[in-house]
Write a protein that holds these residues in place. Structure first.
Motif, PDB file in Angstrom:
ATOM      1  N   MET A   1      30.464  41.202  11.025  1.00  0.00           N
ATOM      2  CA  MET A   1      31.034  42.410  11.591  1.00  0.00           C
ATOM      3  C   MET A   1      32.166  42.925  10.713  1.00  0.00           C
ATOM      4  SD  MET A   1      32.050  43.293  15.480  1.00  0.00           S
ATOM      5  CE  MET A   1      33.648  42.571  15.648  1.00  0.00           C
ATOM      6  N   LYS A   2      32.204  44.211  10.568  1.00  0.00           N
ATOM      7  CA  LYS A   2      33.209  44.890   9.765  1.00  0.00           C
ATOM      8  C   LYS A   2      34.417  45.162  10.647  1.00  0.00           C
ATOM      9  CE  LYS A   2      31.730  48.104   7.056  1.00  0.00           C
ATOM     10  NZ  LYS A   2      31.330  49.286   6.336  1.00  0.00           N
ATOM     11  N   THR A   3      35.600  44.710  10.208  1.00  0.00           N
ATOM     12  CA  THR A   3      36.817  44.999  10.955  1.00  0.00           C
ATOM     13  C   THR A   3      37.668  46.065  10.259  1.00  0.00           C
ATOM     14  OG1 THR A   3      37.951  43.157   9.869  1.00  0.00           O
ATOM     15  CG2 THR A   3      36.921  42.710  11.999  1.00  0.00           C
ATOM     16  N   LYS A   4      37.451  46.239   8.960  1.00  0.00           N
ATOM     17  CA  LYS A   4      38.143  47.276   8.191  1.00  0.00           C
ATOM     18  C   LYS A   4      37.104  48.046   7.390  1.00  0.00           C
ATOM     19  CE  LYS A   4      42.435  44.794   7.933  1.00  0.00           C
ATOM     20  NZ  LYS A   4      42.602  43.388   7.813  1.00  0.00           N
ATOM     21  N   PRO A   5      37.346  49.319   7.107  1.00  0.00           N
ATOM     22  CA  PRO A   5      36.327  50.132   6.430  1.00  0.00           C
ATOM     23  C   PRO A   5      35.886  49.594   5.070  1.00  0.00           C
ATOM     24  CG  PRO A   5      38.094  51.519   7.260  1.00  0.00           C
ATOM     25  CD  PRO A   5      38.514  50.099   7.468  1.00  0.00           C
ATOM     26  N   TRP A   6      36.762  48.908   4.355  1.00  0.00           N
ATOM     27  CA  TRP A   6      36.408  48.443   3.017  1.00  0.00           C
ATOM     28  C   TRP A   6      35.693  47.096   3.024  1.00  0.00           C
ATOM     29  CZ3 TRP A   6      38.683  43.833   2.014  1.00  0.00           C
ATOM     30  CH2 TRP A   6      39.828  43.519   2.746  1.00  0.00           C
ATOM     31  N   GLN A   7      35.603  46.436   4.151  1.00  0.00           N
ATOM     32  CA  GLN A   7      34.971  45.119   4.228  1.00  0.00           C
ATOM     33  C   GLN A   7      33.463  45.238   4.352  1.00  0.00           C
ATOM     34  OE1 GLN A   7      36.944  43.389   7.607  1.00  0.00           O
ATOM     35  NE2 GLN A   7      38.194  42.089   6.292  1.00  0.00           N
ATOM     36  N   GLN A   8      32.790  44.170   3.900  1.00  0.00           N
ATOM     37  CA  GLN A   8      31.348  44.095   4.087  1.00  0.00           C
ATOM     38  C   GLN A   8      31.050  43.848   5.550  1.00  0.00           C
ATOM     39  OE1 GLN A   8      30.232  40.847   1.543  1.00  0.00           O
ATOM     40  NE2 GLN A   8      29.426  42.223  -0.006  1.00  0.00           N
ATOM     41  N   GLY A   9      29.916  44.328   5.991  1.00  0.00           N
ATOM     42  CA  GLY A   9      29.506  44.039   7.353  1.00  0.00           C
ATOM     43  C   GLY A   9      28.955  45.262   8.046  1.00  0.00           C
TER      44      GLY A   9
ATOM     45  N   ILE B   1      39.054  27.299   1.453  1.00  0.00           N
ATOM     46  CA  ILE B   1      37.724  27.267   0.856  1.00  0.00           C
ATOM     47  C   ILE B   1      37.768  27.990  -0.481  1.00  0.00           C
ATOM     48  CG2 ILE B   1      35.341  28.005   1.108  1.00  0.00           C
ATOM     49  CD1 ILE B   1      35.758  27.829   4.141  1.00  0.00           C
ATOM     50  N   LYS B   2      37.283  27.323  -1.515  1.00  0.00           N
ATOM     51  CA  LYS B   2      37.248  27.907  -2.844  1.00  0.00           C
ATOM     52  C   LYS B   2      35.926  28.639  -3.035  1.00  0.00           C
ATOM     53  CE  LYS B   2      37.359  26.693  -7.703  1.00  0.00           C
ATOM     54  NZ  LYS B   2      37.316  25.616  -8.665  1.00  0.00           N
ATOM     55  N   LYS B   3      36.010  29.939  -3.330  1.00  0.00           N
ATOM     56  CA  LYS B   3      34.803  30.730  -3.567  1.00  0.00           C
ATOM     57  C   LYS B   3      34.579  30.835  -5.063  1.00  0.00           C
ATOM     58  CE  LYS B   3      34.662  33.579   0.516  1.00  0.00           C
ATOM     59  NZ  LYS B   3      34.455  34.919   1.023  1.00  0.00           N
ATOM     60  N   GLN B   4      33.361  30.584  -5.473  1.00  0.00           N
ATOM     61  CA  GLN B   4      33.019  30.692  -6.882  1.00  0.00           C
ATOM     62  C   GLN B   4      32.398  32.060  -7.137  1.00  0.00           C
ATOM     63  OE1 GLN B   4      30.685  27.491  -8.347  1.00  0.00           O
ATOM     64  NE2 GLN B   4      30.690  28.235 -10.427  1.00  0.00           N
ATOM     65  N   LEU B   5      32.746  32.639  -8.266  1.00  0.00           N
ATOM     66  CA  LEU B   5      32.203  33.935  -8.640  1.00  0.00           C
ATOM     67  C   LEU B   5      30.823  33.773  -9.267  1.00  0.00           C
ATOM     68  CD1 LEU B   5      35.298  35.669 -10.258  1.00  0.00           C
ATOM     69  CD2 LEU B   5      34.261  36.195  -8.065  1.00  0.00           C
ATOM     70  N   TYR B   6      29.911  34.610  -8.850  1.00  0.00           N
ATOM     71  CA  TYR B   6      28.565  34.646  -9.404  1.00  0.00           C
ATOM     72  C   TYR B   6      28.187  36.097  -9.672  1.00  0.00           C
ATOM     73  CZ  TYR B   6      27.856  29.907  -7.566  1.00  0.00           C
ATOM     74  OH  TYR B   6      27.935  28.567  -7.289  1.00  0.00           O
ATOM     75  N   ARG B   7      27.177  36.281 -10.497  1.00  0.00           N
ATOM     76  CA  ARG B   7      26.545  37.594 -10.649  1.00  0.00           C
ATOM     77  C   ARG B   7      25.468  37.689  -9.583  1.00  0.00           C
ATOM     78  NH1 ARG B   7      23.402  38.335 -14.945  1.00  0.00           N
ATOM     79  NH2 ARG B   7      23.277  36.137 -15.409  1.00  0.00           N
ATOM     80  N   ASP B   8      25.525  38.718  -8.776  1.00  0.00           N
ATOM     81  CA  ASP B   8      24.535  38.912  -7.712  1.00  0.00           C
ATOM     82  C   ASP B   8      23.481  39.883  -8.221  1.00  0.00           C
ATOM     83  OD1 ASP B   8      23.091  39.185  -5.408  1.00  0.00           O
ATOM     84  OD2 ASP B   8      24.738  39.956  -4.190  1.00  0.00           O
TER      85      ASP B   8
ATOM     86  N   THR C   1      30.816  40.410  -3.190  1.00  0.00           N
ATOM     87  CA  THR C   1      30.458  39.286  -2.324  1.00  0.00           C
ATOM     88  C   THR C   1      31.576  38.263  -2.264  1.00  0.00           C
ATOM     89  OG1 THR C   1      28.112  39.596  -2.824  1.00  0.00           O
ATOM     90  CG2 THR C   1      28.753  37.463  -1.944  1.00  0.00           C
ATOM     91  N   ALA C   2      32.170  37.967  -3.409  1.00  0.00           N
ATOM     92  CA  ALA C   2      33.222  36.947  -3.461  1.00  0.00           C
ATOM     93  C   ALA C   2      34.479  37.377  -2.698  1.00  0.00           C
ATOM     94  CB  ALA C   2      33.586  36.656  -4.909  1.00  0.00           C
ATOM     95  N   PHE C   3      34.808  38.656  -2.751  1.00  0.00           N
ATOM     96  CA  PHE C   3      36.034  39.126  -2.107  1.00  0.00           C
ATOM     97  C   PHE C   3      35.795  39.767  -0.750  1.00  0.00           C
ATOM     98  CE2 PHE C   3      37.221  39.086  -6.645  1.00  0.00           C
ATOM     99  CZ  PHE C   3      38.240  38.162  -6.555  1.00  0.00           C
ATOM    100  N   GLY C   4      34.530  39.830  -0.301  1.00  0.00           N
ATOM    101  CA  GLY C   4      34.227  40.370   1.019  1.00  0.00           C
ATOM    102  C   GLY C   4      34.420  41.870   1.118  1.00  0.00           C
ATOM    103  N   ALA C   5      34.207  42.566   0.023  1.00  0.00           N
ATOM    104  CA  ALA C   5      34.372  44.021  -0.003  1.00  0.00           C
ATOM    105  C   ALA C   5      33.012  44.691  -0.118  1.00  0.00           C
ATOM    106  CB  ALA C   5      35.252  44.430  -1.184  1.00  0.00           C
ATOM    107  N   GLU C   6      32.985  45.971   0.185  1.00  0.00           N
ATOM    108  CA  GLU C   6      31.761  46.745   0.021  1.00  0.00           C
ATOM    109  C   GLU C   6      31.467  46.891  -1.476  1.00  0.00           C
ATOM    110  OE1 GLU C   6      29.571  48.076   2.094  1.00  0.00           O
ATOM    111  OE2 GLU C   6      30.572  47.767   4.009  1.00  0.00           O
TER     112      GLU C   6
ATOM    113  N   VAL D   1      27.435  42.160 -11.765  1.00  0.00           N
ATOM    114  CA  VAL D   1      28.848  41.763 -11.793  1.00  0.00           C
ATOM    115  C   VAL D   1      29.603  42.365 -10.608  1.00  0.00           C
ATOM    116  CG1 VAL D   1      31.000  41.889 -13.114  1.00  0.00           C
ATOM    117  CG2 VAL D   1      28.851  41.419 -14.280  1.00  0.00           C
ATOM    118  N   CYS D   2      29.472  43.658 -10.397  1.00  0.00           N
ATOM    119  CA  CYS D   2      30.180  44.322  -9.295  1.00  0.00           C
ATOM    120  C   CYS D   2      29.721  43.784  -7.942  1.00  0.00           C
ATOM    121  CB  CYS D   2      29.980  45.833  -9.365  1.00  0.00           C
ATOM    122  SG  CYS D   2      30.765  46.606 -10.791  1.00  0.00           S
TER     123      CYS D   2
END
Length: 129
Positions: free
Chosen positions: A79-87, A2-9, A24-29, A18-19
């Motif tokens: 759900m968050k599986t790693k501390p740096w992930q969103q969820g 799946i190709k994720k497109q970058l957007y400004r949130d 959102t695009a990389f699934g990070a906090e 931008v951040c």
């Protein structure tokens, strides 16, 4: 893949979004991406970091409303599986789902009360003709 497109949130962003869009695009906090940008700002020179941010703000499109709504709907259930992930933690997800199910139950009770009421029978009779 799946190709994720970058957007400004801009909904979750502080300045231009931008951040928040990168997070959102990389699934990070979001706080982690902001921390990385501030580190870039402090260690590489102020001008370079500001220039990168302005260029990204100009090049990235604003996140469409549909995508924002989709992200907000699924945000409570990721759900968050790693501390740096969103969820959220499993307990928080269970709490969110319980709250949503309680709201659905209340709505169903309202519908059921209307369906068994006299006004429903009268409305149905008048709408037959």
């Amino acid at each position: 893949m799946i190709k994720k497109q970058l957007y400004r949130d801009t909904q979750n962003g502080k300045l231009g979004g931008v951040c928040a869009g990168l997070a959102t695009a990389f699934g990070a906090e979001v706080w982690l991406v902001r921390l990385l940008f501030v580190s870039l700002f402090l260690f590489t020179g102020f001008f370079l970091a500001i220039l990168i941010y302005i260029i990204a703000c100009l090049l990235l499109e604003k996140m469409p409303i549909q995508k924002q709504q989709q992200n907000s709907v699924y945000a409570n259930h990721s759900m968050k599986t790693k501390p740096w992930q969103q969820g959220h933690s499993a307990e928080k997800i269970l709490e969110n789902i319980t709250t949503e199910l309680d709201e659905i139950d209340q709505d169903l009770q309202k519908i059921e009360n209307y369906v068994i009421s006299f006004s429903f029978k009268m409305d149905r009779e008048f709408n037959k003709h």
